[in-house]
Enzyme design. Structure first.
Site, short mmCIF file in Angstrom:
data_model
loop_
_atom_site.label_atom_id
_atom_site.label_comp_id
_atom_site.label_asym_id
_atom_site.label_seq_id
_atom_site.Cartn_x
_atom_site.Cartn_y
_atom_site.Cartn_z
N GLN A 1 33.88 36.99 43.70
CA GLN A 1 35.20 37.03 43.07
C GLN A 1 35.62 35.61 42.67
OE1 GLN A 1 36.71 39.93 42.42
NE2 GLN A 1 38.53 39.05 41.51
N LYS B 1 37.94 47.32 44.43
CA LYS B 1 36.51 47.51 44.14
C LYS B 1 35.82 48.24 45.28
CE LYS B 1 36.49 43.50 41.11
NZ LYS B 1 36.18 42.07 40.89
N ASP C 1 28.39 41.54 37.26
CA ASP C 1 29.53 41.03 36.49
C ASP C 1 29.10 40.64 35.07
OD1 ASP C 1 32.07 40.98 37.66
OD2 ASP C 1 31.56 39.29 38.98
N1 GUN Z 1 38.21 37.61 38.71
C1 GUN Z 1 38.93 38.24 37.76
N2 GUN Z 1 38.19 39.19 37.17
C2 GUN Z 1 36.98 39.16 37.75
C3 GUN Z 1 35.79 39.92 37.56
O1 GUN Z 1 35.68 40.83 36.72
N3 GUN Z 1 34.76 39.60 38.38
C4 GUN Z 1 34.84 38.60 39.29
N4 GUN Z 1 33.75 38.33 40.02
N5 GUN Z 1 35.91 37.87 39.49
C5 GUN Z 1 36.99 38.16 38.72
#
Ligand code: GUN
Length: 295
Positions: free
Chosen positions: A95, A51, A118
């Site tokens: 996350q 990311k 998100d």
């Molecule tokens: N863990 C797995 N996929 C995601 C996501 O798209 N966002 C976040 N914050 N955590 C994750």
């Protein structure tokens, strides 16, 4: 069977986003994403790095808040609240999964919905359910972009979604049933009976259940489009790393049956990150009083 490459589609989208970031910067708007990573789960560390790298690639500012595995809920909430107050931060992402002592829902609900890139906050999920989404949930919107950019019609089609998570299955099934997409949606899960028969009614089958190669040819109608959201790491002594990533779908097994399918890796995964960037750009636009940038 046509291979629906999320890698290629996300590249094209990232080019569009890169131009929009430059455009915003000429207007004095500098999109910035804050990412909170708690603990040392190796998969989460890889996602977070990816990311951050994509932010750099597109010219989006990024701020990583790395916190130890022993972080308390109070410490985590105070970091979230500080980011909520920081006017230079447009988007906040924590996350998941979090270590056991942390309450994921409380963290999600503490993030300012205006910065919830998100789209995990119940307020944003509520807007989506009401048919007036503000942010788009990243993986579901990535899937919709794959279908759109592969000329796969959704309107009037039978869609079966395997999985009902708050991140993928539920928001995707709600989105696809909205007037903007007009699908007829069936949601299946671990307690569904006659799973293969129901899946075999689908024109578009989306699999997000987290079981390696669970979906075989008997689940797939001839000519269907199959979207595989699974990312399962399985042991493979022949692989240099000793393991490899496989989807929830037996990609080779459905070759002669499906018309098109997303591979793993290189399918839905890269789309999710591109959509996070899209939401971060829109967060910066909304917070500057501008309207949505459309894809
Ligand atoms: N863990 C797995 N996929 C995601 C996501 O798209 N966002 C976040 N914050 N955590 C994750």
């Amino acid at each position: 069977m046509k291979r629906l490459s999320g890698t290629e589609i996300s590249k094209a989208i990232k080019e569009e986003l890169k131009k929009e970031v430059s455009n915003l910067k000429t207007r004095g708007i500098h999109p910035k994403l804050a990412v909170i990573l708690v603990g040392d789960d190796p998969a989460s560390a890889i996602y977070v790095n990816s990311k951050k790298r994509t932010c750099e690639e597109l010219g989006i500012g990024s701020l990583e808040k790395k916190m130890p595995a022993v972080t308390t809920q109070a410490e985590l909430l105070s970091v979230v609240k500080a980011l909520n107050r920081d006017p230079a931060v447009n988007g906040i992402l924590c996350q998941v999964p979090l270590p056991g002592q942390c309450n994921e829902q409380e963290v999600i609900q503490t993030i300012d919905p205006e910065k919830d890139v998100d789209c995990f906050h119940p307020y944003n999920l509520g807007l989506l359910t009401a048919g007036i989404p503000k942010y788009m949930p990243c993986t579901p919107f990535g899937i919709l972009q794959i279908l759109k950019r592969s000329d796969c019609e959704i309107s009037g089609k039978q869609v079966v979604v395997l999985g009902r998570s708050n991140i993928v299955g539920r928001p995707l099934s709600i989105l696809m049933s909205l007037k903007a997409w007009n699908a007829t949606v069936t949601v299946c899960h671990s307690r569904t009976r006659n799973l293969p028969e129901i899946c075999a009614t689908a024109d578009i089958l989306v699999v997000a259940m987290g079981r390696a190669k669970f979906v075989t040819a008997e689940f797939v109608k001839k000519g269907a489009v199959v979207i595989d959201v699974g990312t399962n790491r399985i042991a493979d002594p022949a692989h240099p790393k000793g393991s490899r990533l496989v989807g929830d779908v037996d990609y080779e097994g459905i070759q002669g049956v499906a018309a098109a399918a997303t591979p793993v890796p290189g399918g839905v995964g890269p789309m999710t990150i591109a959509m996070l960037m899209y939401n971060t750009i829109n967060a910066a636009r909304f917070q500057a009083g501008l309207d949505r940038f459309e894809l």
